[in-house]
Design a protein around this motif. Structure first.
Motif, PDB file in Angstrom:
ATOM      1  N   ILE A   1      94.840  -3.521  62.467  1.00 32.49           N
ATOM      2  CA  ILE A   1      93.938  -4.060  63.485  1.00 32.49           C
ATOM      3  C   ILE A   1      94.460  -5.443  63.867  1.00 32.49           C
ATOM      4  O   ILE A   1      94.912  -6.201  63.002  1.00 32.49           O
ATOM      5  CB  ILE A   1      92.492  -4.162  62.956  1.00 32.49           C
ATOM      6  N   THR A   2      94.420  -5.765  65.158  1.00 36.44           N
ATOM      7  CA  THR A   2      94.851  -7.081  65.618  1.00 36.44           C
ATOM      8  C   THR A   2      93.730  -7.737  66.406  1.00 36.44           C
ATOM      9  O   THR A   2      93.231  -7.165  67.380  1.00 36.44           O
ATOM     10  CB  THR A   2      96.113  -6.977  66.497  1.00 36.44           C
TER      11      THR A   2
ATOM     12  N   ALA B   1     110.555  -4.400  71.934  1.00 37.15           N
ATOM     13  CA  ALA B   1     109.703  -3.648  72.867  1.00 37.15           C
ATOM     14  C   ALA B   1     109.538  -2.171  72.504  1.00 37.15           C
ATOM     15  O   ALA B   1     108.462  -1.620  72.726  1.00 37.15           O
ATOM     16  CB  ALA B   1     110.232  -3.798  74.294  1.00 37.15           C
ATOM     17  N   PRO B   2     110.559  -1.480  71.957  1.00 38.33           N
ATOM     18  CA  PRO B   2     110.326  -0.082  71.584  1.00 38.33           C
ATOM     19  C   PRO B   2     109.189   0.096  70.585  1.00 38.33           C
ATOM     20  O   PRO B   2     108.496   1.122  70.598  1.00 38.33           O
ATOM     21  CB  PRO B   2     111.666   0.358  70.974  1.00 38.33           C
ATOM     22  N   LEU B   3     108.983  -0.913  69.734  1.00 38.47           N
ATOM     23  CA  LEU B   3     107.891  -0.834  68.774  1.00 38.47           C
ATOM     24  C   LEU B   3     106.540  -1.015  69.445  1.00 38.47           C
ATOM     25  O   LEU B   3     105.508  -0.628  68.900  1.00 38.47           O
ATOM     26  CB  LEU B   3     108.083  -1.887  67.675  1.00 38.47           C
ATOM     27  N   TRP B   4     106.544  -1.616  70.639  1.00 38.22           N
ATOM     28  CA  TRP B   4     105.313  -1.740  71.417  1.00 38.22           C
ATOM     29  C   TRP B   4     104.934  -0.420  72.070  1.00 38.22           C
ATOM     30  O   TRP B   4     103.755  -0.178  72.352  1.00 38.22           O
ATOM     31  CB  TRP B   4     105.514  -2.764  72.526  1.00 38.22           C
ATOM     32  N   ALA B   5     105.932   0.409  72.382  1.00 40.13           N
ATOM     33  CA  ALA B   5     105.710   1.583  73.228  1.00 40.13           C
ATOM     34  C   ALA B   5     104.586   2.500  72.732  1.00 40.13           C
ATOM     35  O   ALA B   5     103.786   2.983  73.542  1.00 40.13           O
ATOM     36  CB  ALA B   5     107.010   2.362  73.411  1.00 40.13           C
ATOM     37  N   PRO B   6     104.474   2.779  71.417  1.00 44.10           N
ATOM     38  CA  PRO B   6     103.360   3.640  70.982  1.00 44.10           C
ATOM     39  C   PRO B   6     101.986   3.041  71.269  1.00 44.10           C
ATOM     40  O   PRO B   6     100.997   3.767  71.379  1.00 44.10           O
ATOM     41  CB  PRO B   6     103.591   3.796  69.473  1.00 44.10           C
ATOM     42  N   LEU B   7     101.912   1.712  71.399  1.00 43.62           N
ATOM     43  CA  LEU B   7     100.636   1.049  71.648  1.00 43.62           C
ATOM     44  C   LEU B   7     100.344   0.914  73.137  1.00 43.62           C
ATOM     45  O   LEU B   7      99.216   1.140  73.577  1.00 43.62           O
ATOM     46  CB  LEU B   7     100.624  -0.345  71.011  1.00 43.62           C
TER      47      LEU B   7
ATOM     48  N   TRP C   1      97.457  -3.312  72.988  1.00 43.35           N
ATOM     49  CA  TRP C   1      98.296  -3.936  71.957  1.00 43.35           C
ATOM     50  C   TRP C   1      97.432  -4.542  70.854  1.00 43.35           C
ATOM     51  O   TRP C   1      97.846  -4.609  69.699  1.00 43.35           O
ATOM     52  CB  TRP C   1      99.172  -5.008  72.590  1.00 43.35           C
ATOM     53  N   ALA C   2      96.244  -5.002  71.225  1.00 43.91           N
ATOM     54  CA  ALA C   2      95.311  -5.602  70.271  1.00 43.91           C
ATOM     55  C   ALA C   2      93.932  -4.970  70.423  1.00 43.91           C
ATOM     56  O   ALA C   2      93.659  -4.297  71.420  1.00 43.91           O
ATOM     57  CB  ALA C   2      95.224  -7.117  70.490  1.00 43.91           C
TER      58      ALA C   2
END
Length: 285
Positions: free
Chosen positions: A127-128, A149-155, A182-183
């Motif tokens: 959780i963020t 950025a690829p790690l952001w893609a699922p979010l 993202w959060a």
């Protein structure tokens, strides 16, 4: 309150009734993720698997959460060694994957700046929670790529991850980060820690073994959608790009002119101004 037997130099552990805080404590260096800090973070996560509160939370001391990897130590390869470079980069990601695989829920409490490698850390928390002043961003100087950025893609989805990545130093504010997914929430700056404490108290009503299985089951769903595969591939993309002629040229420019000077040349407005223009047009209508 429990006592913490280990004394760290770059982080601090604070135990409370329902949670244990890991505090990034290099405020004089913008909480930059140095090699020693990352080692201490890994050690703390391991120690807190079965000690401390039922919930963990990570926050930064000072003006912001973290400015990302300490480029004097962690952020740059030492030599043209693609195999060693890939292993170095993967080790960074593996440290954050330990948050993903941790038996306890982990909350990121983010205020101020949260840049580059620090966003990787937050991606792997459960959780963020963002303070209203949070700014979440990419590195300004393009000396790598395919790592964050690829790690952001699922979010946030591929299009938003690409938008963030393609523009040097691109960033989003707290409101946008919540809207993008993202959060989880945005709260007033002064209320950030108290809101995290309140959330931890509610989470702690669920027994630890139930929390463990709930977290594991959701993580497995994400693994089935490829989240872990992405985390295991970004190091290769970044190591490959580190040897490209254009990146080597930028690194040479940094050596000759200094990082700050080169950074200024890439300073452009974030792409959030496009959405602001759209909202302004809608209000006029």
């Amino acid at each position: 309150m429990q006592s913490e037997p280990t004394t760290y130099q770059h982080i601090r552990i604070e135990h409370e009734e329902n949670l244990s805080w890991i505090v990034l404590a290099r405020p004089d260096r913008a909480n930059a993720l140095s090699a020693d800090m990352l080692e201490e973070l890994s050690d703390a996560l391991e120690r807190l698997r079965f000690t401390g509160g039922p919930v963990l939370a990570i926050r930064g001391e000072g003006k912001g959460f973290s400015g990302g990897y300490d480029i004097t130590e962690v952020g740059v390869p030492k030599s043209a060694d693609p195999v060693g470079d890939r292993e170095r980069l993967q080790r960074n990601v593996d440290r954050f994957m330990a948050i993903w695989d941790h038996p306890k829920p982990v909350i990121a409490a983010v205020h101020g700046y949260c840049v580059a490698g620090a966003t990787q850390l937050c991606v792997f928390t459960d959780i963020t929670i963002l303070a209203e002043d949070a700014r979440i961003g990419e590195p300004t100087v393009p000396i790598g790529g395919g790592y964050i950025a690829p790690l952001w893609a699922p979010l946030v989805g591929p299009k938003r991850a690409k938008e963030l990545s393609f523009v040097p130093g691109n960033w989003i504010d707290a409101e946008t980060a919540v809207r993008w997914g993202w959060a989880n929430h945005m709260v007033p700056v002064a209320d950030l820690q108290s809101q995290v404490r309140g959330l931890a108290a509610r989470i702690a009503l669920t027994p630890p073994d139930v929390l463990r299985v709930k977290k594991l089951s959701i993580n497995r769903a994400m693994d089935a959608m490829g989240a872990r595969q992405v985390a295991n591939s970004v190091a290769e993309m970044d190591a490959l790009l580190h040897l490209s002629p254009s990146v080597l040229a930028v690194r040479e420019q940094v050596r000759e002119q200094g990082f700050r000077s080169v950074k200024e040349g890439y300073h452009v407005p974030p792409t959030s101004d496009l959405s602001q223009h759209e909202r302004h047009s809608q209000r006029k209508c």
